[in-house]
Design a protein around this motif. Structure first.
Motif, mmCIF file in Angstrom:
data_model
loop_
_atom_site.group_PDB
_atom_site.id
_atom_site.type_symbol
_atom_site.label_atom_id
_atom_site.label_comp_id
_atom_site.label_asym_id
_atom_site.label_seq_id
_atom_site.Cartn_x
_atom_site.Cartn_y
_atom_site.Cartn_z
ATOM 1 N N PRO A 156 1.046 -1.078 -0.329
ATOM 2 C CA PRO A 156 0.360 -0.158 0.203
ATOM 3 C C PRO A 156 1.105 1.293 0.149
ATOM 4 O O PRO A 156 2.220 1.110 0.018
ATOM 5 N N TRP A 157 0.297 2.228 0.256
ATOM 6 C CA TRP A 157 0.572 3.762 -0.227
ATOM 7 C C TRP A 157 0.978 4.512 0.911
ATOM 8 O O TRP A 157 1.756 4.578 1.157
ATOM 9 N N SER A 183 2.980 0.893 -4.159
ATOM 10 C CA SER A 183 1.767 1.239 -5.375
ATOM 11 C C SER A 183 2.963 2.462 -5.818
ATOM 12 O O SER A 183 3.821 2.992 -5.385
ATOM 13 N N GLY A 233 -3.482 -3.556 0.986
ATOM 14 C CA GLY A 233 -4.813 -2.610 0.010
ATOM 15 C C GLY A 233 -5.624 -2.670 0.934
ATOM 16 O O GLY A 233 -6.939 -3.691 1.713
ATOM 17 N N SER A 234 -6.749 -2.465 -0.362
ATOM 18 C CA SER A 234 -7.912 -2.513 -0.388
ATOM 19 C C SER A 234 -8.877 -2.993 -1.059
ATOM 20 O O SER A 234 -8.151 -4.187 -1.523
ATOM 21 N N THR A 237 -9.156 -3.688 -4.158
ATOM 22 C CA THR A 237 -7.705 -4.351 -5.144
ATOM 23 C C THR A 237 -7.978 -5.891 -5.353
ATOM 24 O O THR A 237 -7.268 -7.319 -5.786
#
Length: 493
Positions: A156-157, A183, A233-234, A237
């Motif tokens: 992730p970012w 990311s 992540g999400s 994703t």
């Protein structure tokens, strides 16, 4: 999409593939969220790079897996030792990339080292995790733990260095090789991290590839040479990965989002609970962690008292110091990228609706929050914001905001608190503030969350799992989760 030669004034970072630094024909700009200015470029990889990186990881697997576990552990300790020299460089790169204030990263440097050391120590234990099974006088049954092969880690970012480390350290300790895909919003520190690590490990054992998910994501996770995918992540994703791997099934590990409750009972230490509420959402990285306690459930009898105390803490002079993220005297950074900034701002705009009452905050923009520092005028700055909601049906109470926006909701009874806490599609974490030990145990048992903290919040350790339930995912980035159990039976006559 920008050609590298057009951005000669900023440093260009390359992929790390098979022990070499590789630049692609195309690159993209990396933006400092504190200023909104370009400061580096990263590769925009395509299918060709995906093929190169998967072949490199596959080619290195057998030799790496065949090494004695203690030898693999020695390599991982060298990586931990390397961080003593390069941690400051890496943390400054990440601060420029995602806006975490450097003071938070100073603590993180020690965490990263300990993760490599813990994985090094655990490498030798993998072989001892098998079982023996009594199958009769003529048959002997036993199991072995074996590495999957090539692992892809999707990062992730919000916390690239941490998730890079926890995935790579334990996957490598188990005998896998790994490809990290950071990311595109925060890849610089990971690319440099991979470069430093590639100087220590045999070539191809660890690789880092940068690019848009839409360009390389499906090809990478669905590749026939990839055996396991670990995502932080999400849920969006996770859905894409699940679809991409449907025709090439493989082991999946998902650590996704959350809408975590922080529950304050009337018998709690109010000062301690107010501090815990504040730290649970108004973090140094502006609430951009998956376990942020954005739902603040407070027993009605102490609701006003707790809210007032949090307000006092957050609005006193210098309670929140914004500005240069490399200055350790500042305590909160910006939102990490323009896409997320616009999303968080849209949620703050929602607080103008009648169903909410703003306790404090509600402003955004560098020009507004840092008017005397013009270099931050175009930065992605958001003011810590707390609102009251009468119940949990409103949008801000149900959707993951991923920013410094908390919603306070009253409850009357323990049963109602449990019902409200569990009324979410997520199940990552929960906090409980009470002096009643029996109540604490009841809440631990009843809350649908992978992590429950009592009279504290976000306490994690290398030897504790960190996982979720429901739409918060499943599996852990542990050595055992990076192995499968092989069943063996021998007939002896």
């Amino acid at each position: 999409m920008t050609n590298v030669t057009e951005l000669s004034k900023v440093k260009a970072y390359g992929n790390v593939i098979d022990g070499k630094i590789m630049h692609t024909g195309e690159s993209m700009e990396s933006v400092n969220p504190a200023t909104g200015e370009v400061w580096a470029t990263i590769p925009l990889s395509q299918k060709n790079e995906v093929e190169l990186v998967t072949q490199a990881a596959r080619g290195a697997f057998e030799d790496w897996a065949d090494l004695p576990a203690r030898t693999r552990g020695d390599y991982l300790r060298k990586i931990g030792d390397m961080l003593s020299q390069h941690a400051t460089e890496l943390l400054e790169l990440e601060t420029k990339n995602n806006g975490w204030v450097l003071d938070e990263h100073a603590y993180l440097a020690e965490v990263l080292k300990q993760l490599w050391y813990d994985a090094a120590g655990g490498a030798a234990l993998v072989g001892g995790q098998g079982r023996t099974v009594q199958m009769g006088t003529d048959d002997f049954g036993f199991t072995l733990r074996k590495p999957y092969g090539v692992v892809v880690g999707i990062l992730p970012w919000n916390a690239p260095l941490f998730t890079f480390t926890i995935k790579a350290a334990y996957a490598l300790a188990a005998g896998n090789t790994i490809i990290l895909k950071p990311s595109e919003h925060a890849a610089v520190a990971c690319l440099r991290y991979g470069e430093l690590i590639s100087d220590i490990l045999p070539k191809g054992v660890l690789n880092v590839i940068s690019g848009y998910g839409k360009d390389i994501g499906d090809d990478l996770v669905a590749h026939k040479e990839v055996d396991k995918v670990s995502l932080t992540g999400s849920i969006a994703t996770a859905e894409l990965i699940t679809k991409a791997t449907a025709h090439s099934p493989k082991s999946l590990l998902f650590e996704l989002g959350g809408k975590s409750p922080n529950i304050v009972f009337e018998d709690a230490d109010i000062e301690q609970a107010a501090q815990g509420v504040m730290n649970g959402i108004f973090t140094r990285n502006a609430g951009q962690i998956c376990s942020s306690a954005s739902r603040i459930l407070i027993q009605r009898s102490v609701f006003d008292e707790v809210i007032e105390r949090v307000k006092e803490m957050m609005t006193k002079k210098d309670a929140v110091r914004m500005g240069d993220t490399l200055d350790i005297n500042n305590s909160m950074g910006p939102i990490a990228n323009i896409v997320q900034y616009k999303k968080v701002c849209s949620y703050i705009d929602e607080t103008a609706n009648d169903e909410y009452e703003v306790v404090f905050g509600g402003r955004y923009g560098g020009d507004v929050l840092l008017p005397n520092e013009p270099k931050f005028a175009n930065g992605f700055w958001v003011e810590p914001t707390l609102v009251k909601a009468k119940d949990q049906t409103q949008k801000l109470c149900r959707e993951e905001i991923f920013g410094p926006v908390g919603v306070a909701i009253p409850f009357d009874t323990e049963e109602e608190a449990i019902e409200l806490a569990n009324d979410s599609t997520f199940g990552l974490a929960a906090g409980v503030w009470t002096q009643d030990l029996a109540r604490a145990h009841r809440l631990i048992d009843k809350l649908n969350a992978g992590n429950v903290w009592v009279n504290t919040y976000f306490r994690v350790a290398a030897d504790l799992p960190f996982t979720g339930v429901k739409e918060s995912g499943y599996g852990t980035d542990s050595i055992l989760d990076y192995t499968y159990e092989k069943a063996c039976v021998m007939t002896i006559k």
